[in-house]
Design a protein around this motif. Structure first.
Motif, PDB file in Angstrom:
ATOM      1  N   SER A   6     -13.975 -10.300  14.759  1.00  0.00           N
ATOM      2  CA  SER A   6     -12.927  -9.563  15.174  1.00  0.00           C
ATOM      3  C   SER A   6     -11.821 -10.547  15.685  1.00  0.00           C
ATOM      4  O   SER A   6     -12.207 -12.126  16.076  1.00  0.00           O
ATOM      5  CB  SER A   6     -13.398  -8.873  15.779  1.00  0.00           C
ATOM      6  N   GLN A   8      -8.072 -10.836  17.951  1.00  0.00           N
ATOM      7  CA  GLN A   8      -7.303  -9.872  19.113  1.00  0.00           C
ATOM      8  C   GLN A   8      -5.955 -10.256  19.016  1.00  0.00           C
ATOM      9  O   GLN A   8      -5.241 -11.481  19.176  1.00  0.00           O
ATOM     10  CB  GLN A   8      -7.686 -10.143  20.592  1.00  0.00           C
ATOM     11  N   ARG A   9      -4.541 -10.011  18.984  1.00  0.00           N
ATOM     12  CA  ARG A   9      -3.190  -9.883  18.822  1.00  0.00           C
ATOM     13  C   ARG A   9      -2.659  -8.875  19.518  1.00  0.00           C
ATOM     14  O   ARG A   9      -3.362  -7.143  19.471  1.00  0.00           O
ATOM     15  CB  ARG A   9      -2.426  -9.804  17.439  1.00  0.00           C
ATOM     16  N   CYS A  34      -6.995 -12.120   9.786  1.00  0.00           N
ATOM     17  CA  CYS A  34      -8.557 -11.287   9.645  1.00  0.00           C
ATOM     18  C   CYS A  34      -8.675 -11.855   8.857  1.00  0.00           C
ATOM     19  O   CYS A  34     -10.226 -12.914   9.365  1.00  0.00           O
ATOM     20  CB  CYS A  34      -8.548  -9.850  10.472  1.00  0.00           C
ATOM     21  N   GLU A  74      -2.277  -3.952  22.566  1.00  0.00           N
ATOM     22  CA  GLU A  74      -2.830  -5.219  22.474  1.00  0.00           C
ATOM     23  C   GLU A  74      -3.873  -4.576  21.011  1.00  0.00           C
ATOM     24  O   GLU A  74      -4.035  -3.495  21.369  1.00  0.00           O
ATOM     25  CB  GLU A  74      -3.398  -5.136  24.080  1.00  0.00           C
ATOM     26  N   THR A  76      -7.444  -4.955  18.621  1.00  0.00           N
ATOM     27  CA  THR A  76      -8.789  -5.425  18.207  1.00  0.00           C
ATOM     28  C   THR A  76      -8.402  -5.154  16.188  1.00  0.00           C
ATOM     29  O   THR A  76      -8.528  -3.776  16.236  1.00  0.00           O
ATOM     30  CB  THR A  76      -9.938  -4.781  18.956  1.00  0.00           C
ATOM     31  N   GLU A  78     -10.889  -5.597  13.405  1.00  0.00           N
ATOM     32  CA  GLU A  78     -12.296  -6.139  13.009  1.00  0.00           C
ATOM     33  C   GLU A  78     -12.958  -5.854  11.298  1.00  0.00           C
ATOM     34  O   GLU A  78     -11.241  -5.330  11.169  1.00  0.00           O
ATOM     35  CB  GLU A  78     -13.376  -5.295  12.998  1.00  0.00           C
ATOM     36  N   ASP A  97      -7.035   0.373  19.505  1.00  0.00           N
ATOM     37  CA  ASP A  97      -6.494  -0.029  20.447  1.00  0.00           C
ATOM     38  C   ASP A  97      -7.280  -0.600  21.868  1.00  0.00           C
ATOM     39  O   ASP A  97      -8.262  -0.936  21.240  1.00  0.00           O
ATOM     40  CB  ASP A  97      -6.119   0.971  21.057  1.00  0.00           C
ATOM     41  N   ALA A  98      -6.560  -0.653  22.880  1.00  0.00           N
ATOM     42  CA  ALA A  98      -7.246  -1.342  24.061  1.00  0.00           C
ATOM     43  C   ALA A  98      -8.610   0.508  24.447  1.00  0.00           C
ATOM     44  O   ALA A  98      -9.488  -1.189  25.529  1.00  0.00           O
ATOM     45  CB  ALA A  98      -6.393  -1.465  25.355  1.00  0.00           C
TER      46      ALA A  98
END
Length: 247
Positions: A6, A8-9, A34, A74, A76, A78, A97-98
């Motif tokens: 994963s 994060q961006r 990714c 933000e 994630t 995967e 999502d967050a």
């Protein structure tokens, strides 16, 4: 979980369209990011495939969109390699999502090509086993995309392939086809509708200097697309839509 990678961006300004939501083409670009980073982490990234004279290409994406993330949100992302056969490999992506909720779900089908001869090759075990997944004789089928046949084209726009449309595999980047497909749609339609998913299949390579045509047939809740390179279909897609006020 094993074999899941994963990143994060945040959603950046250059990644959104006029709605300030992540654009459809940028969904594909972030998935590729990714995937590339996982390859580098496992030491089977592009530097390794280059040694073999090979490059990974995408044959099809099937994308489900619960909602598109907004500017500054933000994410994630995967990815996990799925099943693979002698010539094809599947890979899944989740955009979360967050709160950890999946908002975009992607299935994809990949192959390796010889970068000089431009044809598919058998997958070397050294390049696929590090990702995990199981070898199968046959892979689950991807979504069947309805073709545009002998029917009126609603909108048609020509494009010339530019230097910046070409990627490291020496052909048009997969996200560019989707840009051409969306760009041919009327702006009022794009303002009033929200995509709930799409499938796009890549059929024939397009290279620098080629002239292509992006064509679309409009339906009630879907648009059917194709990109033609002369009389050859380069890519085709179906995008599903809902009125923006219902999304």
């Amino acid at each position: 979980m094993a074999n899941i990678y994963s990143i994060q961006r945040p959603v950046e300004y250059y990644q959104v369209d006029l709605t300030r939501k992540l654009s459809l083409s940028m969904i594909l670009n972030l998935a590729i990011l990714c995937s590339r980073k996982q390859g580098e982490y496992l030491k089977v990234g592009y530097q390794e495939t280059d040694k073999w004279g090979l490059g990974w290409v995408i044959l099809q994406y099937d994308v489900k969109i619960l909602r598109r993330p907004v500017l500054g949100e933000e994410l994630t992302i995967e990815t996990k390699a799925g099943e693979w056969s002698s010539y094809f490999a599947q890979r899944g992506f989740y955009f979360k999502d967050a709160a950890g909720k999946v908002i975009i779900d992607i299935d994809s089908l990949w192959a390796l090509i010889d970068l000089e001869k431009r044809h598919m090759v058998k997958l070397p075990l050294e390049l696929v086993k590090p990702y995990g997944g199981n070898e199968q004789k046959r892979l689950p089928k991807m979504v069947r995309i309805p073709k545009i046949k002998d029917e009126p084209i609603d909108f048609d726009k020509p494009y010339q392939v530019r230097f910046l449309d070409i990627d490291g595999n020496r052909h048009v980047n997969n996200s560019k086809y989707l840009e051409w497909m969306v760009d041919v749609l009327p702006i009022d339609f794009l303002k009033e509708h929200e995509a709930t998913g799409f499938s796009i299949r890549y059929e024939n390579e397009v290279h620098y200097g080629h002239h292509v045509d992006s064509q679309v047939v409009m339906g009630d809740n879907e648009t059917r697309h194709r990109v033609l390179n002369g009389d050859q279909t380069a890519a085709e897609a179906v995008i599903h839509w809902t009125p923006a006020d219902k999304k």
